[in-house]
Motif scaffolding. Structure first.
Motif, PDB file in Angstrom:
ATOM      1  N   THR A 143       2.626  -0.490   5.384  1.00  0.00           N
ATOM      2  CA  THR A 143       1.358  -1.055   5.188  1.00  0.00           C
ATOM      3  C   THR A 143       1.141  -1.948   4.026  1.00  0.00           C
ATOM      4  OG1 THR A 143       0.417   0.910   6.395  1.00  0.00           O
ATOM      5  CG2 THR A 143      -1.302  -0.600   5.324  1.00  0.00           C
ATOM      6  N   TYR A 144       0.498  -3.000   4.010  1.00  0.00           N
ATOM      7  CA  TYR A 144       0.061  -3.797   2.838  1.00  0.00           C
ATOM      8  C   TYR A 144      -1.414  -4.058   2.706  1.00  0.00           C
ATOM      9  CZ  TYR A 144       0.023  -8.183   5.239  1.00  0.00           C
ATOM     10  OH  TYR A 144      -0.241  -9.451   6.040  1.00  0.00           O
ATOM     11  N   ALA A 145      -1.631  -4.515   1.478  1.00  0.00           N
ATOM     12  CA  ALA A 145      -3.272  -4.658   1.203  1.00  0.00           C
ATOM     13  C   ALA A 145      -3.325  -6.059   0.877  1.00  0.00           C
ATOM     14  CB  ALA A 145      -3.590  -3.979   0.097  1.00  0.00           C
TER      15      ALA A 145
ATOM     16  N   VAL B 172     -10.798  -5.686   0.600  1.00  0.00           N
ATOM     17  CA  VAL B 172      -9.749  -5.319   0.892  1.00  0.00           C
ATOM     18  C   VAL B 172      -9.302  -4.884   2.301  1.00  0.00           C
ATOM     19  CG1 VAL B 172      -8.088  -3.087   0.474  1.00  0.00           C
ATOM     20  CG2 VAL B 172      -9.750  -3.741  -1.437  1.00  0.00           C
TER      21      VAL B 172
ATOM     22  N   MET C  46      -6.331  -3.391   4.984  1.00  0.00           N
ATOM     23  CA  MET C  46      -4.966  -3.041   5.377  1.00  0.00           C
ATOM     24  C   MET C  46      -4.416  -3.598   6.505  1.00  0.00           C
ATOM     25  SD  MET C  46      -4.483  -1.322   2.654  1.00  0.00           S
ATOM     26  CE  MET C  46      -5.331  -0.213   1.184  1.00  0.00           C
TER      27      MET C  46
ATOM     28  N   ALA D 252      -0.954  -0.675  -4.528  1.00  0.00           N
ATOM     29  CA  ALA D 252      -2.304  -1.553  -4.215  1.00  0.00           C
ATOM     30  C   ALA D 252      -3.595  -0.578  -4.638  1.00  0.00           C
ATOM     31  CB  ALA D 252      -2.524  -2.049  -2.840  1.00  0.00           C
ATOM     32  N   ASP D 253      -3.396   0.575  -4.595  1.00  0.00           N
ATOM     33  CA  ASP D 253      -4.681   1.513  -5.226  1.00  0.00           C
ATOM     34  C   ASP D 253      -4.756   1.256  -6.461  1.00  0.00           C
ATOM     35  OD1 ASP D 253      -2.202   2.750  -5.831  1.00  0.00           O
ATOM     36  OD2 ASP D 253      -3.068   4.711  -5.903  1.00  0.00           O
TER      37      ASP D 253
ATOM     38  N   ALA E 114       0.733  -1.272  -0.079  1.00  0.00           N
ATOM     39  CA  ALA E 114       0.013  -0.177   0.099  1.00  0.00           C
ATOM     40  C   ALA E 114       0.950   1.333   0.082  1.00  0.00           C
ATOM     41  CB  ALA E 114      -0.840   0.047   1.285  1.00  0.00           C
TER      42      ALA E 114
ATOM     43  N   ILE F 188      -6.121  -8.599  -0.604  1.00  0.00           N
ATOM     44  CA  ILE F 188      -7.077  -8.177  -1.575  1.00  0.00           C
ATOM     45  C   ILE F 188      -7.604  -9.716  -1.871  1.00  0.00           C
ATOM     46  CG2 ILE F 188      -7.810  -7.345  -3.719  1.00  0.00           C
ATOM     47  CD1 ILE F 188      -5.422  -5.482  -3.491  1.00  0.00           C
TER      48      ILE F 188
END
Length: 281
Positions: free
Chosen positions: A271-273, A213, A215, A197-198, A170, A275
């Motif tokens: 931070t990571y997503a 999603v 976070m 990630a967006d 992210a 999904i």
């Protein structure tokens, strides 16, 4: 009034990834991890216990489930999935990483992992794979220019009751933070970060895949015995070859490594997503 503004997020992903790959002297994928020694060094240093535990909880596999692990690396997920009873197909473009995975599986007597040496975007699923899979997972392995086609192929090989799980950045992870801080000093040109990630979520949305999603924090702690050990670890990843470049790294680690009871630690947070979506009908 109809909104006629259409953004091609797949094209934005391609452009951002191309910019990342244009970074002077940047190495990634099979070019870096195809080397067995680099793959071994990565596998030995990697400590993803918390993230792996979360991922296993997300996937919720049962004994006998078939899992496709895209960009498996040295078995970060494939090995614990196999220990949980899943039958795993591990795909990776770097033979060094797959060699580490196979060696680890052999040491543990694990036979439920099949490896495929190829980039995901070059695989013909009908020839190389045996779909459908109960779970498809791609964990921090999405450096694919045509991400829309790659995601469509993932959705195509998952079973009607299955799900696809992606994990991606992210913001800048600790290793990219290091690159951003030092690349220009090392190579005379800035480092360009990867797409985030967006972009990935919006590509899926444009495909009619309305993904879930979540976070999550990514805390990383890489342990070294000495400053020189840290230099040796990062030098190949950062294309460091000259004594001057090694001194740039050495000076950075002198200032940023934290002395702890078990050695010198490079600590970072990002931070990571997570999904995921169910098979699209």
């Amino acid at each position: 009034m109809k909104d006629d503004i259409a953004v091609d997020w797949n094209e934005i992903w391609k452009r951002r990834l191309a910019l990342n790959r244009s970074t002077r002297n940047f190495r990634e994928g099979a070019d870096l991890w195809g080397d067995r020694e680099q793959a071994r060094r990565y596998a030995a240093r990697a400590d993803h216990a918390h993230r792996v535990a979360w991922t296993l909880q997300d996937l919720g596999v049962s004994p006998g489930d078939r899992v496709l692990d895209i960009g498996s690396g040295p078995g970060t997920l494939a090995l614990p999935l196999a220990r949980a009873g899943a039958r795993v197909t591990a795909v990776d473009p770097a033979e060094g990483m797959l060699a580490e995975l196979r060696a680890a599986a052999e040491r543990e007597g694990i036979t439920a992992i099949t490896t495929i040496h190829a980039p995901w975007e070059e695989i013909n699923p009908d020839r190389a794979l045996a779909p459908p899979y109960d779970r498809v997972v791609a964990s921090f392995s999405l450096t694919i220019p045509d991400i829309r086609s790659a995601l469509a192929a993932m959705d195509a090989v998952v079973s009607e009751s299955g799900s696809v799980h992606l994990y991606w950045f992210a913001d800048e992870p600790p290793w990219e933070q290091l690159y951003l801080a030092l690349w220009e000093d090392l190579h005379g040109a800035p480092y360009h970060p990867r797409p985030k990630a967006d972009c990935l979520f919006n590509v899926l949305y444009g495909m009619g895949i309305y993904a879930n999603v979540l976070m999550r924090p990514m805390d990383e702690r890489t342990l070294f015995a000495t400053v020189e050990d840290a230099v040796d670890h990062f030098a190949p990843r950062m294309s460091v070859e000259t004594p001057r470049q090694r001194e740039v790294l050495r000076d950075y680690f002198r200032r940023h490594l934290l002395r702890q009871d078990d050695g010198l630690a490079l600590v970072g947070r990002s931070t990571y997503a997570a999904i995921w979506w169910r098979k699209q009908g």
